[in-house]
Scaffold this motif. Structure first.
Motif, mmCIF file in Angstrom:
data_model
loop_
_atom_site.group_PDB
_atom_site.id
_atom_site.type_symbol
_atom_site.label_atom_id
_atom_site.label_comp_id
_atom_site.label_asym_id
_atom_site.label_seq_id
_atom_site.Cartn_x
_atom_site.Cartn_y
_atom_site.Cartn_z
ATOM 1 N N TYR A 14 0.825 -1.218 0.000
ATOM 2 C CA TYR A 14 0.000 0.000 0.000
ATOM 3 C C TYR A 14 0.858 1.265 0.000
ATOM 4 C CZ TYR A 14 -4.122 2.837 1.201
ATOM 5 O OH TYR A 14 -5.147 3.756 1.215
ATOM 6 N N MET A 18 0.569 4.218 -2.721
ATOM 7 C CA MET A 18 0.301 5.613 -2.366
ATOM 8 C C MET A 18 1.407 6.528 -2.878
ATOM 9 S SD MET A 18 -1.421 5.560 1.412
ATOM 10 C CE MET A 18 -0.195 4.549 2.243
ATOM 11 N N ILE A 23 1.396 10.687 -2.997
ATOM 12 C CA ILE A 23 1.119 11.068 -1.612
ATOM 13 C C ILE A 23 2.430 11.114 -0.832
ATOM 14 C CG2 ILE A 23 -0.076 10.285 0.476
ATOM 15 C CD1 ILE A 23 -2.208 9.122 -1.514
ATOM 16 N N PHE A 62 -23.846 4.641 -4.423
ATOM 17 C CA PHE A 62 -23.647 4.486 -5.868
ATOM 18 C C PHE A 62 -24.513 3.344 -6.374
ATOM 19 C CE2 PHE A 62 -20.288 1.832 -3.983
ATOM 20 C CZ PHE A 62 -20.446 0.625 -4.661
ATOM 21 N N TRP A 82 -18.462 1.492 -10.274
ATOM 22 C CA TRP A 82 -18.304 0.087 -9.937
ATOM 23 C C TRP A 82 -19.217 -0.757 -10.832
ATOM 24 C CZ3 TRP A 82 -14.684 -1.742 -6.700
ATOM 25 C CH2 TRP A 82 -14.226 -0.962 -5.635
ATOM 26 N N PHE A 93 -11.851 4.210 -11.942
ATOM 27 C CA PHE A 93 -11.982 5.618 -11.572
ATOM 28 C C PHE A 93 -10.873 6.417 -12.255
ATOM 29 C CE2 PHE A 93 -14.129 3.146 -8.410
ATOM 30 C CZ PHE A 93 -15.275 3.879 -8.149
ATOM 31 N N ARG A 106 -13.209 -5.428 -5.353
ATOM 32 C CA ARG A 106 -13.557 -5.927 -4.023
ATOM 33 C C ARG A 106 -14.112 -7.333 -4.188
ATOM 34 N NH1 ARG A 106 -16.465 -0.546 -2.226
ATOM 35 N NH2 ARG A 106 -14.880 0.394 -0.888
HETATM 36 C C1 MYR Z 1 -16.433 3.068 -2.193
HETATM 37 O O1 MYR Z 1 -16.987 2.173 -2.835
HETATM 38 O O2 MYR Z 1 -15.903 2.853 -1.107
HETATM 39 C C2 MYR Z 1 -16.434 4.447 -2.722
HETATM 40 C C3 MYR Z 1 -15.744 4.602 -4.005
HETATM 41 C C4 MYR Z 1 -14.312 4.185 -3.985
HETATM 42 C C5 MYR Z 1 -13.553 4.761 -5.129
HETATM 43 C C6 MYR Z 1 -12.234 4.163 -5.380
HETATM 44 C C7 MYR Z 1 -11.392 4.042 -4.191
HETATM 45 C C8 MYR Z 1 -10.044 4.515 -4.414
HETATM 46 C C9 MYR Z 1 -9.428 4.915 -3.122
HETATM 47 C C10 MYR Z 1 -7.982 5.039 -3.263
HETATM 48 C C11 MYR Z 1 -7.340 5.352 -1.961
HETATM 49 C C12 MYR Z 1 -5.909 5.188 -2.116
HETATM 50 C C13 MYR Z 1 -5.095 6.186 -1.420
HETATM 51 C C14 MYR Z 1 -3.859 6.417 -2.170
#
Ligand code: MYR
Length: 131
Positions: A14, A18, A23, A62, A82, A93, A106
């Motif tokens: 992770y 990031m 980040i 969503f 999704w 995304f 997921r």
């Molecule tokens: C959800 O279903 O929880 C909401 C939509 C999620 C969108 C995609 C998640 C990407 C998050 C990336 C976080 C990474 C930090 C660098």
């Protein structure tokens, strides 16, 4: 299958992910231990997500196959959707700031929720246990 409250248990690559996302190291250190908890409620093709972490709490709604906007904890804005393929949620995304694509999945594997992430060739996973 996804319904329930899931608490992050461990991360895989992770930090590198990031870093690729741009980040900084301070935020990455905090994000590694964000105690992320995701509550998922599915009704047909509609999902209600409650996200809670050391950074914030946030509600997201969503519908499968319908584009929506999502703001990451660091403020980065994404837009995407999704879709369900078999038993796996697949998300695609696009970052609004640079148009680059973040894909995520997921799936429930052995009673754990496994969320995978890919950005610019870097893969990561966060694995959640049911509360
Ligand atoms: C959800 O279903 O929880 C909401 C939509 C999620 C969108 C995609 C998640 C990407 C998050 C990336 C976080 C990474 C930090 C660098």
């Amino acid at each position: 299958a996804f319904d329930g409250t899931w608490k992050v248990d461990r991360n895989d690559n992770y930090d590198k992910f990031m870093e690729k996302m741009g980040i900084n190291v301070m935020k990455r250190k905090l994000a590694e231990h964000d105690n992320l908890k995701v509550t998922i409620e599915q009704e047909g093709d509609k999902f209600h997500i409650k996200e809670s972490s050391t950074f914030r709490t946030k509600d997201i709604d969503f519908t499968l196959g319908v584009q929506f906007d999502y703001t990451m904890a660091d403020g980065t804005e994404l837009s995407g959707m999704w879709e369900l393929e078999g038993d796996t949620l697949k998300g695609k995304f696009t970052r609004k700031d640079n148009n680059k694509v973040l894909t995520t999945t997921r799936a429930v594997v052995g009673g754990e929720l496994v969320q995978s992430y890919n950005y610019e060739g870097v893969d990561a996973k966060r694995i959640f246990k049911k509360q």
